[in-house]
Design a protein around this motif. Structure first.
Motif, PDB file in Angstrom:
ATOM      1  N   GLY A 117      41.566  57.756  23.985  1.00  0.00           N
ATOM      2  CA  GLY A 117      41.857  58.868  24.888  1.00  0.00           C
ATOM      3  C   GLY A 117      43.236  58.745  25.519  1.00  0.00           C
ATOM      4  O   GLY A 117      43.945  59.754  25.672  1.00  0.00           O
ATOM      5  N   MET A 118      43.622  57.522  25.877  1.00  0.00           N
ATOM      6  CA  MET A 118      44.955  57.320  26.440  1.00  0.00           C
ATOM      7  C   MET A 118      46.042  57.646  25.431  1.00  0.00           C
ATOM      8  O   MET A 118      47.048  58.297  25.760  1.00  0.00           O
ATOM      9  CB  MET A 118      45.099  55.871  26.928  1.00  0.00           C
ATOM     10  CG  MET A 118      44.388  55.578  28.224  1.00  0.00           C
ATOM     11  SD  MET A 118      44.842  53.966  28.925  1.00  0.00           S
ATOM     12  CE  MET A 118      44.065  52.870  27.751  1.00  0.00           C
ATOM     13  N   VAL A 119      45.876  57.202  24.196  1.00  0.00           N
ATOM     14  CA  VAL A 119      46.868  57.479  23.157  1.00  0.00           C
ATOM     15  C   VAL A 119      46.992  58.976  22.924  1.00  0.00           C
ATOM     16  O   VAL A 119      48.103  59.517  22.796  1.00  0.00           O
ATOM     17  CB  VAL A 119      46.497  56.739  21.862  1.00  0.00           C
ATOM     18  CG1 VAL A 119      47.414  57.158  20.717  1.00  0.00           C
ATOM     19  CG2 VAL A 119      46.566  55.232  22.068  1.00  0.00           C
ATOM     20  N   ALA A 120      45.857  59.683  22.898  1.00  0.00           N
ATOM     21  CA  ALA A 120      45.899  61.132  22.703  1.00  0.00           C
ATOM     22  C   ALA A 120      46.593  61.822  23.866  1.00  0.00           C
ATOM     23  O   ALA A 120      47.359  62.787  23.672  1.00  0.00           O
ATOM     24  CB  ALA A 120      44.473  61.674  22.532  1.00  0.00           C
ATOM     25  N   SER A 121      46.372  61.333  25.096  1.00  0.00           N
ATOM     26  CA  SER A 121      47.025  61.929  26.256  1.00  0.00           C
ATOM     27  C   SER A 121      48.533  61.700  26.223  1.00  0.00           C
ATOM     28  O   SER A 121      49.321  62.591  26.564  1.00  0.00           O
ATOM     29  CB  SER A 121      46.434  61.346  27.543  1.00  0.00           C
ATOM     30  OG  SER A 121      47.093  61.857  28.675  1.00  0.00           O
ATOM     31  N   ILE A 122      48.944  60.514  25.801  1.00  0.00           N
ATOM     32  CA  ILE A 122      50.382  60.213  25.715  1.00  0.00           C
ATOM     33  C   ILE A 122      51.050  61.103  24.679  1.00  0.00           C
ATOM     34  O   ILE A 122      52.150  61.635  24.884  1.00  0.00           O
ATOM     35  CB  ILE A 122      50.589  58.722  25.398  1.00  0.00           C
ATOM     36  CG1 ILE A 122      50.145  57.862  26.590  1.00  0.00           C
ATOM     37  CG2 ILE A 122      52.053  58.431  25.059  1.00  0.00           C
ATOM     38  CD1 ILE A 122      50.144  56.375  26.312  1.00  0.00           C
ATOM     39  N   ARG A 123      50.399  61.291  23.532  1.00  0.00           N
ATOM     40  CA  ARG A 123      50.964  62.162  22.503  1.00  0.00           C
ATOM     41  C   ARG A 123      51.041  63.607  22.990  1.00  0.00           C
ATOM     42  O   ARG A 123      52.027  64.310  22.716  1.00  0.00           O
ATOM     43  CB  ARG A 123      50.115  62.073  21.243  1.00  0.00           C
ATOM     44  CG  ARG A 123      50.217  60.737  20.522  1.00  0.00           C
ATOM     45  CD  ARG A 123      49.323  60.705  19.298  1.00  0.00           C
ATOM     46  NE  ARG A 123      49.471  59.446  18.570  1.00  0.00           N
ATOM     47  CZ  ARG A 123      48.736  59.113  17.516  1.00  0.00           C
ATOM     48  NH1 ARG A 123      47.802  59.950  17.065  1.00  0.00           N
ATOM     49  NH2 ARG A 123      48.922  57.952  16.911  1.00  0.00           N
ATOM     50  N   SER A 136      49.713  66.850  30.200  1.00  0.00           N
ATOM     51  CA  SER A 136      48.409  66.439  29.682  1.00  0.00           C
ATOM     52  C   SER A 136      47.351  66.786  30.716  1.00  0.00           C
ATOM     53  O   SER A 136      47.638  66.883  31.920  1.00  0.00           O
ATOM     54  CB  SER A 136      48.374  64.936  29.372  1.00  0.00           C
ATOM     55  OG  SER A 136      48.611  64.177  30.549  1.00  0.00           O
ATOM     56  N   THR A 137      46.150  66.983  30.244  1.00  0.00           N
ATOM     57  CA  THR A 137      45.059  67.374  31.137  1.00  0.00           C
ATOM     58  C   THR A 137      44.560  66.216  31.990  1.00  0.00           C
ATOM     59  O   THR A 137      43.943  66.442  33.031  1.00  0.00           O
ATOM     60  CB  THR A 137      43.900  67.939  30.313  1.00  0.00           C
ATOM     61  OG1 THR A 137      43.487  66.957  29.349  1.00  0.00           O
ATOM     62  CG2 THR A 137      44.327  69.209  29.576  1.00  0.00           C
ATOM     63  N   GLU A 138      44.801  64.974  31.567  1.00  0.00           N
ATOM     64  CA  GLU A 138      44.378  63.790  32.323  1.00  0.00           C
ATOM     65  C   GLU A 138      45.563  62.847  32.487  1.00  0.00           C
ATOM     66  O   GLU A 138      46.466  62.804  31.652  1.00  0.00           O
ATOM     67  CB  GLU A 138      43.228  63.062  31.610  1.00  0.00           C
ATOM     68  CG  GLU A 138      41.944  63.877  31.517  1.00  0.00           C
ATOM     69  CD  GLU A 138      40.869  63.136  30.730  1.00  0.00           C
ATOM     70  OE1 GLU A 138      39.743  63.054  31.225  1.00  0.00           O
ATOM     71  OE2 GLU A 138      41.161  62.653  29.634  1.00  0.00           O
ATOM     72  N   HIS A 139      45.498  62.084  33.558  1.00  0.00           N
ATOM     73  CA  HIS A 139      46.572  61.118  33.826  1.00  0.00           C
ATOM     74  C   HIS A 139      46.044  59.703  33.595  1.00  0.00           C
ATOM     75  O   HIS A 139      45.026  59.306  34.164  1.00  0.00           O
ATOM     76  CB  HIS A 139      47.086  61.244  35.261  1.00  0.00           C
ATOM     77  CG  HIS A 139      48.146  60.235  35.588  1.00  0.00           C
ATOM     78  ND1 HIS A 139      49.422  60.294  35.073  1.00  0.00           N
ATOM     79  CD2 HIS A 139      48.098  59.120  36.368  1.00  0.00           C
ATOM     80  CE1 HIS A 139      50.132  59.279  35.508  1.00  0.00           C
ATOM     81  NE2 HIS A 139      49.341  58.552  36.301  1.00  0.00           N
ATOM     82  N   PHE A 140      46.728  58.963  32.729  1.00  0.00           N
ATOM     83  CA  PHE A 140      46.332  57.596  32.409  1.00  0.00           C
ATOM     84  C   PHE A 140      47.426  56.618  32.837  1.00  0.00           C
ATOM     85  O   PHE A 140      48.618  56.926  32.738  1.00  0.00           O
ATOM     86  CB  PHE A 140      46.094  57.437  30.902  1.00  0.00           C
ATOM     87  CG  PHE A 140      44.829  58.088  30.414  1.00  0.00           C
ATOM     88  CD1 PHE A 140      43.624  57.411  30.439  1.00  0.00           C
ATOM     89  CD2 PHE A 140      44.842  59.400  29.939  1.00  0.00           C
ATOM     90  CE1 PHE A 140      42.465  58.009  29.979  1.00  0.00           C
ATOM     91  CE2 PHE A 140      43.690  60.002  29.477  1.00  0.00           C
ATOM     92  CZ  PHE A 140      42.494  59.306  29.500  1.00  0.00           C
ATOM     93  N   ARG A 160      42.207  56.029  34.620  1.00  0.00           N
ATOM     94  CA  ARG A 160      42.178  57.442  34.246  1.00  0.00           C
ATOM     95  C   ARG A 160      41.953  58.247  35.499  1.00  0.00           C
ATOM     96  O   ARG A 160      40.898  58.161  36.130  1.00  0.00           O
ATOM     97  CB  ARG A 160      41.073  57.720  33.229  1.00  0.00           C
ATOM     98  CG  ARG A 160      40.969  59.197  32.824  1.00  0.00           C
ATOM     99  CD  ARG A 160      39.924  59.392  31.745  1.00  0.00           C
ATOM    100  NE  ARG A 160      38.629  58.906  32.189  1.00  0.00           N
ATOM    101  CZ  ARG A 160      37.629  58.588  31.355  1.00  0.00           C
ATOM    102  NH1 ARG A 160      37.791  58.708  30.050  1.00  0.00           N
ATOM    103  NH2 ARG A 160      36.476  58.156  31.837  1.00  0.00           N
ATOM    104  N   ASP A 161      42.971  59.004  35.882  1.00  0.00           N
ATOM    105  CA  ASP A 161      42.950  59.774  37.132  1.00  0.00           C
ATOM    106  C   ASP A 161      42.608  58.871  38.313  1.00  0.00           C
ATOM    107  O   ASP A 161      41.842  59.245  39.215  1.00  0.00           O
ATOM    108  CB  ASP A 161      41.951  60.936  37.034  1.00  0.00           C
ATOM    109  CG  ASP A 161      42.366  61.964  35.992  1.00  0.00           C
ATOM    110  OD1 ASP A 161      43.579  62.094  35.743  1.00  0.00           O
ATOM    111  OD2 ASP A 161      41.470  62.625  35.419  1.00  0.00           O
TER     112      ASP A 161
END
Length: 217
Positions: free
Chosen positions: A112-118, A126-130, A200-201
């Motif tokens: 999930g973190m990798v997808a958010s960074i991309r 991004s919809t979430e902050h990691f 995450r958030d």
């Protein structure tokens, strides 16, 4: 005198009704006897059917109302509760340890973190902050060339699983080769590392990362 042969002919060439009736009765009795013998005789089961019955373990299946009313279990069908219990036990046996569960959660959170960074790189948001895990303590051991075979050189990849408290829950080598003594020293040192856990958030989550170590160091 010329030779003469006489042929005697019946004055009634057509059989009488009595003869026809007796013949019909005899044929009917023969048919009844044939059917009776066929029903009473042994039945021949083809070899393929016998083989299938032996493999299935049930040479003959029959519904028995008396046994069903008495509450006897059918040996061919397990109750649903029993099947569910066995499935749950199998799943628990395959991956029921706390470490395996934590590793799976950390793997999913890292994905999930990798997808958010991309997403942030491509779209600018991004919809979430990691927040990634950051090492705060611990050092890799120094492994000299004298401890290794001649001209030995490798890159060792260590998979590190970090829990929500920042501790190393698991460390294992997933790439490269090294003598067993070197692997043990490396893993022992990595297990002593301390991290700021990934978030995450703002909420700590488990995570995974790979350490690539050059040997000799």
């Amino acid at each position: 005198m010329p030779y003469q042969r006489q042929i005697l002919l019946s004055s009634k060439p057509v059989p009488s009704r009595t003869v026809i009736l007796l013949s019909a009765c005899a044929h009917l009795a023969a048919l009844v006897l044939i059917f009776a013998l066929r029903d009473a005789g042994p039945q021949i089961v083809p070899e393929k059917i016998q083989t299938a019955q032996r493999l299935a373990g049930t040479p003959h299946l029959a519904f028995k109302p008396a046994e069903a009313k008495a509450g006897r279990a059918n040996p061919l069908h397990l109750p649903r509760t029993t099947r569910r219990t066995r499935v749950a036990q199998t799943r628990a046996g395959e991956g029921g340890t706390a470490l395996q569960v934590l590793r799976e959660h950390a793997k999913a959170a890292t994905a999930g973190m990798v997808a958010s960074i991309r997403q942030r790189q491509f779209y600018g948001f991004s919809t979430e902050h990691f927040d990634l895990a950051a090492q705060t303590a611990g050092m890799l051991p120094v492994i000299s060339a004298a401890e290794l075979p001649p001209r030995f050189e490798q890159y060792i990849t260590v998979e590190v699983t970090i829990d929500v408290d920042g501790r190393v829950a698991d460390a294992r080598i997933v790439g490269g080769e090294a003598p067993l003594s070197v692997q043990q020293r490396l893993l022992s040192a990595v297990r002593e590392f301390k991290y700021t856990p990934a978030r995450r958030d703002g909420t700590p989550i488990p995570s995974q990362l790979d350490l690539v170590v050059h040997i000799p160091s």
